[in-house]
Design an enzyme around this catalytic site. Structure first.
Site, PDB file in Angstrom:
ATOM      1  N   TYR A 124     -15.734   1.996  -1.979  1.00 26.96           N
ATOM      2  CA  TYR A 124     -16.523   1.262  -2.974  1.00 26.96           C
ATOM      3  C   TYR A 124     -18.020   1.339  -2.690  1.00 26.96           C
ATOM      4  CZ  TYR A 124     -12.255  -0.713  -4.859  1.00 26.96           C
ATOM      5  OH  TYR A 124     -11.022  -0.867  -5.441  1.00 26.96           O
ATOM      6  N   LYS A 171      -4.484   2.661   7.175  1.00 28.45           N
ATOM      7  CA  LYS A 171      -3.779   3.948   7.112  1.00 28.45           C
ATOM      8  C   LYS A 171      -4.331   4.812   8.251  1.00 28.45           C
ATOM      9  CE  LYS A 171      -0.966   6.755   4.805  1.00 28.45           C
ATOM     10  NZ  LYS A 171       0.465   6.517   4.596  1.00 28.45           N
ATOM     11  N   ASP A 205       1.182   1.538   3.149  1.00 29.88           N
ATOM     12  CA  ASP A 205       2.317   1.841   2.256  1.00 29.88           C
ATOM     13  C   ASP A 205       3.530   0.996   2.650  1.00 29.88           C
ATOM     14  OD1 ASP A 205       1.961   3.407   4.493  1.00 29.88           O
ATOM     15  OD2 ASP A 205       2.709   5.255   3.619  1.00 29.88           O
ATOM     16  N   ASP A 229      -8.098  -4.488  -2.628  1.00 33.64           N
ATOM     17  CA  ASP A 229      -8.106  -4.589  -4.089  1.00 33.64           C
ATOM     18  C   ASP A 229      -6.686  -4.394  -4.633  1.00 33.64           C
ATOM     19  OD1 ASP A 229      -8.966  -4.736  -6.666  1.00 33.64           O
ATOM     20  OD2 ASP A 229     -10.122  -2.880  -6.661  1.00 33.64           O
TER      21      ASP A 229
END
Ligand code: NAD
Length: 341
Positions: A124, A171, A205, A229
């Site tokens: 972002y 991740k 995930d 988000d």
């Protein structure tokens, strides 16, 4: 003394939700001075920008703002006003609680999660460019300073609110440097809270799958901007949808309270959208202002109206309008005894 608050109604469904929320907050008897300012596409013709300086100045002066959603054009056009506001004002922590509401038909009855999303960097940061005509590059920025700051916020929040565990979501198996640094920063901060708050980490995930199957295993989640988000919308889905998911953007100089949802343009102007998410954002604002008793009263009144099930908006299975839903909460507030602070 009255609390002076910047009110940004936003666009799409924003103005009708803002009006409903302002009426509910005024009905608590707490004195507010609302300074209403506009941002978004509608002000570009007048000010040459969707986020005029006087909007930022108002928030800087009042230090507190209540904000409706603002539309961001997809694929082209101006940058998100919402993201810019958070970056320019240094609103580094995005707090998004997801708590079950009695009376709503959802997969689980007792979800109680708190999302703490880093709000200023990651993908972002808005650094992207074309690499020739057929490839595009977006740069993911993760710094130790911002990662440790958001981790500290999550742990401090856990301590202050009697929460048992913080889970860092990442991740780092694939993005070993950027997400690796985020995870390392969370681990460093976790050591300082050892014995007071548990710490663990999950790959994003797997986290999504676990939240859908076993949300009771989790408590406070801390995430970089993008995962925060996405995962906060997932958590909104667990407790009744975007219509009931509040949020707060907290910085050292100011705080802006706004729902998780966007401007839902297809429902704009129909007195149909659910103001719960913005009203609950108002509850977070009342707590931030130290008005704990009023916060409790509004939350109880709102939960009672939903639990009763006679007056709910379309997304919760009812037919009540935005404004009439606010009226029902105001009527409940009038029934409640005011406990002196
Ligand atoms: P959205 O949240 O506006 O709407 C998605 C769907 O969720 C709606 O179609 C509706 O079915 C439901 N919904 C959302 N809010 C609701 C409410 N209060 N009551 C009942 N149902 C509700 O998401 P979107 O369609 O992806 O985004 C629309 C615009 O909002 C985009 O321009 C986006 O950039 C912007 N946006 C702004 C913010 C913000 O201001 N902070 C946040 C997210 C999206």
């Amino acid at each position: 003394m009255a609390h002076r608050v910047t009110l940004i109604p936003g666009d799409g469904i924003g103005p009708e939700l803002a009006e409903a929320t302002r009426r509910v907050l005024d009905a608590t008897g707490i004195a507010f001075e609302w300074e209403t300012v506009d941002a978004g596409e509608a002000v570009i013709a007048e000010y040459g920008t969707p986020l005029p300086d006087h909007v930022l100045d108002s928030i800087r002066t009042n230090k507190v703002a209540l904000k409706g959603p603002i539309t961001t054009p997809v694929g082209a056009g101006f940058r998100s006003v919402n993201v810019t506001l958070r970056q320019v004002l240094g609103l580094y922590a995005n707090l998004r609680p997801a708590r079950s509401i009695k009376g709503l038909e959802t997969r689980y009855d007792d979800v109680d999660l708190v999302i703490v999303r880093e709000n200023t960097e990651d993908l972002y940061a808005g650094i992207e460019h074309m690499v020739g005509p057929d490839a595009a590059e977006s740069i993911k920025i993760i710094t130790r300073a911002a990662s440790e700051r958001i981790a500290r916020y999550a742990f401090d929040y856990a301590v202050a609110n009697g929460r048992r565990k913080v889970t860092a979501v990442h991740k780092a198996n694939i993005m070993k440097l950027s997400d690796g640094l985020f995870l390392e920063s969370c681990r460093t901060v976790a050591e300082q809270y050892d014995g007071r708050v548990e710490f663990e980490d999950r790959i994003v995930d797997n986290m999504c799958m676990q939240l859908v199957q076993k949300p009771d295993l989790y408590d406070v989640l801390v995430l970089p901007n993008l995962y925060g988000d996405i995962v906060s919308d997932l958590c909104a889905g667990l407790v009744g949808g975007l219509g009931v998911a509040p949020g707060a953007n907290i910085g050292t100089e100011a705080a802006v309270f706004e729902p998780v949802h966007g401007s839902a343009p297809k429902y704009a102007g129909q007195n149909k959208a659910n103001p719960t998410a913005l009203i609950l954002s108002g509850v977070l604002m009342l707590r931030h202002l130290g008005e704990q008793a009023a916060a409790e009263r509004v939350e109880t009144a709102l939960r009672d109206v939903i639990a009763e099930g006679r007056q709910t908006t379309y997304d919760l299975g009812g037919e009540t309008g935005t404004s009439e839903f606010a009226d029902a909460i105001i009527a409940r507030l009038a029934d409640q005894p005011v406990v002196p602070a």
